[in-house]
Scaffold this active site. Structure first.
Site, PDB file in Angstrom:
ATOM      1  N   HIS A   9       0.855  -1.303   0.008  1.00 46.49           N
ATOM      2  CA  HIS A   9      -0.113   0.083   0.057  1.00 46.49           C
ATOM      3  C   HIS A   9       0.882   1.186  -0.155  1.00 46.49           C
ATOM      4  O   HIS A   9       2.113   1.197   0.444  1.00 46.49           O
ATOM      5  CB  HIS A   9      -0.980   0.117   1.240  1.00 46.49           C
ATOM      6  CG  HIS A   9      -0.183   0.145   2.554  1.00 46.49           C
ATOM      7  ND1 HIS A   9       0.369   1.208   2.859  1.00 46.49           N
ATOM      8  CD2 HIS A   9      -0.050  -0.825   3.374  1.00 46.49           C
ATOM      9  CE1 HIS A   9       0.782   1.044   4.135  1.00 46.49           C
ATOM     10  NE2 HIS A   9       0.697  -0.531   4.297  1.00 46.49           N
ATOM     11  N   GLY A  10       0.330   2.493  -0.493  1.00 46.24           N
ATOM     12  CA  GLY A  10       0.891   3.673  -0.377  1.00 46.24           C
ATOM     13  C   GLY A  10       1.030   4.229   0.956  1.00 46.24           C
ATOM     14  O   GLY A  10       0.620   3.691   2.180  1.00 46.24           O
ATOM     15  N   GLU A  11       2.120   4.991   1.057  1.00 48.82           N
ATOM     16  CA  GLU A  11       2.354   5.787   2.420  1.00 48.82           C
ATOM     17  C   GLU A  11       1.180   6.132   3.198  1.00 48.82           C
ATOM     18  O   GLU A  11       0.288   6.858   2.639  1.00 48.82           O
ATOM     19  CB  GLU A  11       3.354   6.715   2.100  1.00 48.82           C
ATOM     20  CG  GLU A  11       3.781   7.643   3.744  1.00 48.82           C
ATOM     21  CD  GLU A  11       4.405   8.915   3.195  1.00 48.82           C
ATOM     22  OE1 GLU A  11       5.568   8.877   2.694  1.00 48.82           O
ATOM     23  OE2 GLU A  11       3.920  10.019   3.399  1.00 48.82           O
ATOM     24  N   ASN A  15       2.676   5.652   8.968  1.00 51.95           N
ATOM     25  CA  ASN A  15       3.782   5.403   8.607  1.00 51.95           C
ATOM     26  C   ASN A  15       4.804   6.727   8.740  1.00 51.95           C
ATOM     27  O   ASN A  15       5.878   6.491   9.203  1.00 51.95           O
ATOM     28  CB  ASN A  15       3.762   5.081   6.839  1.00 51.95           C
ATOM     29  CG  ASN A  15       3.571   3.790   6.881  1.00 51.95           C
ATOM     30  OD1 ASN A  15       2.945   3.619   5.257  1.00 51.95           O
ATOM     31  ND2 ASN A  15       3.652   2.934   7.352  1.00 51.95           N
ATOM     32  N   GLY A  22      -0.134  -2.627  12.174  1.00 53.03           N
ATOM     33  CA  GLY A  22      -0.720  -4.028  12.097  1.00 53.03           C
ATOM     34  C   GLY A  22      -2.079  -3.977  11.350  1.00 53.03           C
ATOM     35  O   GLY A  22      -2.169  -3.468  10.120  1.00 53.03           O
ATOM     36  N   ARG A  58      -6.205   1.179   4.138  1.00 46.35           N
ATOM     37  CA  ARG A  58      -5.031   1.754   3.378  1.00 46.35           C
ATOM     38  C   ARG A  58      -4.840   1.034   1.914  1.00 46.35           C
ATOM     39  O   ARG A  58      -4.434   1.581   1.064  1.00 46.35           O
ATOM     40  CB  ARG A  58      -3.980   1.846   4.260  1.00 46.35           C
ATOM     41  CG  ARG A  58      -3.311   0.279   4.911  1.00 46.35           C
ATOM     42  CD  ARG A  58      -2.395   0.718   6.048  1.00 46.35           C
ATOM     43  NE  ARG A  58      -1.742  -0.298   6.597  1.00 46.35           N
ATOM     44  CZ  ARG A  58      -2.300  -0.999   7.788  1.00 46.35           C
ATOM     45  NH1 ARG A  58      -3.370  -0.581   8.092  1.00 46.35           N
ATOM     46  NH2 ARG A  58      -1.480  -2.042   8.107  1.00 46.35           N
ATOM     47  N   GLU A  82      -2.292  -7.355   7.163  1.00 50.16           N
ATOM     48  CA  GLU A  82      -0.934  -7.140   7.906  1.00 50.16           C
ATOM     49  C   GLU A  82      -0.972  -8.094   8.928  1.00 50.16           C
ATOM     50  O   GLU A  82      -1.938  -8.571   9.505  1.00 50.16           O
ATOM     51  CB  GLU A  82      -0.558  -5.707   8.119  1.00 50.16           C
ATOM     52  CG  GLU A  82       0.670  -5.360   8.899  1.00 50.16           C
ATOM     53  CD  GLU A  82       1.940  -6.122   7.924  1.00 50.16           C
ATOM     54  OE1 GLU A  82       2.103  -7.148   7.626  1.00 50.16           O
ATOM     55  OE2 GLU A  82       2.823  -5.093   7.394  1.00 50.16           O
ATOM     56  N   MET A  85      -0.417  -7.212  15.310  1.00 48.93           N
ATOM     57  CA  MET A  85       0.651  -6.722  16.077  1.00 48.93           C
ATOM     58  C   MET A  85       0.064  -6.750  17.800  1.00 48.93           C
ATOM     59  O   MET A  85       0.535  -5.903  18.394  1.00 48.93           O
ATOM     60  CB  MET A  85       1.238  -5.425  15.633  1.00 48.93           C
ATOM     61  CG  MET A  85       1.911  -5.567  14.199  1.00 48.93           C
ATOM     62  SD  MET A  85       3.561  -6.498  14.400  1.00 48.93           S
ATOM     63  CE  MET A  85       4.524  -5.285  14.906  1.00 48.93           C
ATOM     64  N   ARG A 104       8.343  -7.436  20.716  1.00 48.41           N
ATOM     65  CA  ARG A 104       8.595  -7.369  19.134  1.00 48.41           C
ATOM     66  C   ARG A 104       9.471  -8.065  18.607  1.00 48.41           C
ATOM     67  O   ARG A 104       9.677  -8.738  17.592  1.00 48.41           O
ATOM     68  CB  ARG A 104       8.561  -5.716  18.907  1.00 48.41           C
ATOM     69  CG  ARG A 104       8.463  -5.409  17.442  1.00 48.41           C
ATOM     70  CD  ARG A 104       8.844  -3.838  17.268  1.00 48.41           C
ATOM     71  NE  ARG A 104      10.368  -3.635  17.573  1.00 48.41           N
ATOM     72  CZ  ARG A 104      11.316  -3.778  16.379  1.00 48.41           C
ATOM     73  NH1 ARG A 104      10.776  -4.285  15.350  1.00 48.41           N
ATOM     74  NH2 ARG A 104      12.291  -3.472  16.772  1.00 48.41           N
ATOM     75  N   ILE A 152       5.206  -6.360   6.006  1.00 46.54           N
ATOM     76  CA  ILE A 152       5.560  -7.673   6.675  1.00 46.54           C
ATOM     77  C   ILE A 152       4.957  -8.854   6.181  1.00 46.54           C
ATOM     78  O   ILE A 152       5.457  -9.675   5.648  1.00 46.54           O
ATOM     79  CB  ILE A 152       5.116  -7.591   8.191  1.00 46.54           C
ATOM     80  CG1 ILE A 152       5.761  -6.490   8.959  1.00 46.54           C
ATOM     81  CG2 ILE A 152       5.410  -8.972   8.889  1.00 46.54           C
ATOM     82  CD1 ILE A 152       5.613  -6.236  10.348  1.00 46.54           C
TER      83      ILE A 152
END
Length: 215
Positions: A9-11, A15, A22, A58, A82, A85, A104, A152
């Site tokens: 996906h784009g920024e 980000n 996540g 997104r 994604e 998380m 993490r 990820i």
């Protein structure tokens, strides 16, 4: 031979803010929208027939922009989400305690069944991503699908196709709106099954991605 294109996906706003996304969500930035349009311009030349996307906002927005350029409809598939998380989602990466950073690191460094509390393991991520990819084999002959997913998740998919562990995704640089390609082939001489043709191509983008600027 089936060719499948993989797009991150784009920024997004998070980000830019260095927050853990996540399966939580934040909108594309103006730069992220521009990146998606540039993927669309490239995708228009590739003969894309299907656009399949994670159902998060997104990725959906990125897919919609690409679909407008390609004249395709968008199909949502939650398996392309994604990595979950868990309790760390929405947190600023620099705000984690030592214990939280340990969770993490266990996850991304390959500790067996490592996971963030209330989150997902890399093995679970790998299994659902491979299931989503395998669904492309059921498309009509001559199809050329494009999947829109996450950093990820796509890194895990590409790593495991290469025969590497899922956590090797940290060794792949798949920037926002990068394009990768995997092919499914049957050959008596070459590897049969999924093979990686390209990973992380950003030659269609006209400005550095955020992680390039932060290095």
């Amino acid at each position: 031979m089936l060719q499948v294109y993989l797009v991150r996906h784009g920024e997004t706003q998070w980000n830019a803010e260095r927050r853990i996304q996540g399966q939580s969500d934040s909108p594309l930035t103006a730069h992220g929208e521009r990146q998606a349009w540039q993927v669309g311009e490239r995708a228009r030349t590739l003969g894309i027939t299907h656009i399949i996307t994670s159902d998060l906002g997104r990725t959906r927005r990125t897919a919609e922009i690409i679909a407008e350029a390609c004249g395709c409809s968008v199909i949502a598939d939650a398996r392309l989400r994604e990595l979950d998380m868990g309790v760390l989602e929405k947190r600023h990466i620099d705000s984690l305690s030592d214990e939280e950073e340990g969770w993490r690191r266990q996850l991304v460094n390959g500790t067996p069944d490592g996971r963030i509390p209330q989150g997902e393991s890399m093995q679970e991520l790998s299994e659902r991503m491979h299931a989503a990819l395998a669904s492309c084999l059921e498309l009509p002959a001559g199809s050329r699908p494009l999947l829109v997913s996450h950093g990820i998740a796509l890194g895990c998919l590409v790593s495991t196709i290469l025969g590497l562990p899922a956590y090797a995704e940290r060794r792949l640089r798949l920037r926002n709106c990068s394009i990768s390609r995997v092919d499914y082939q049957q050959s008596p001489w070459l590897a049969s099954g999924w093979v990686v043709e390209t990973a992380g191509d950003v030659s269609h983008l006209d400005a550095p991605a955020m992680d390039e600027l932060q290095r």
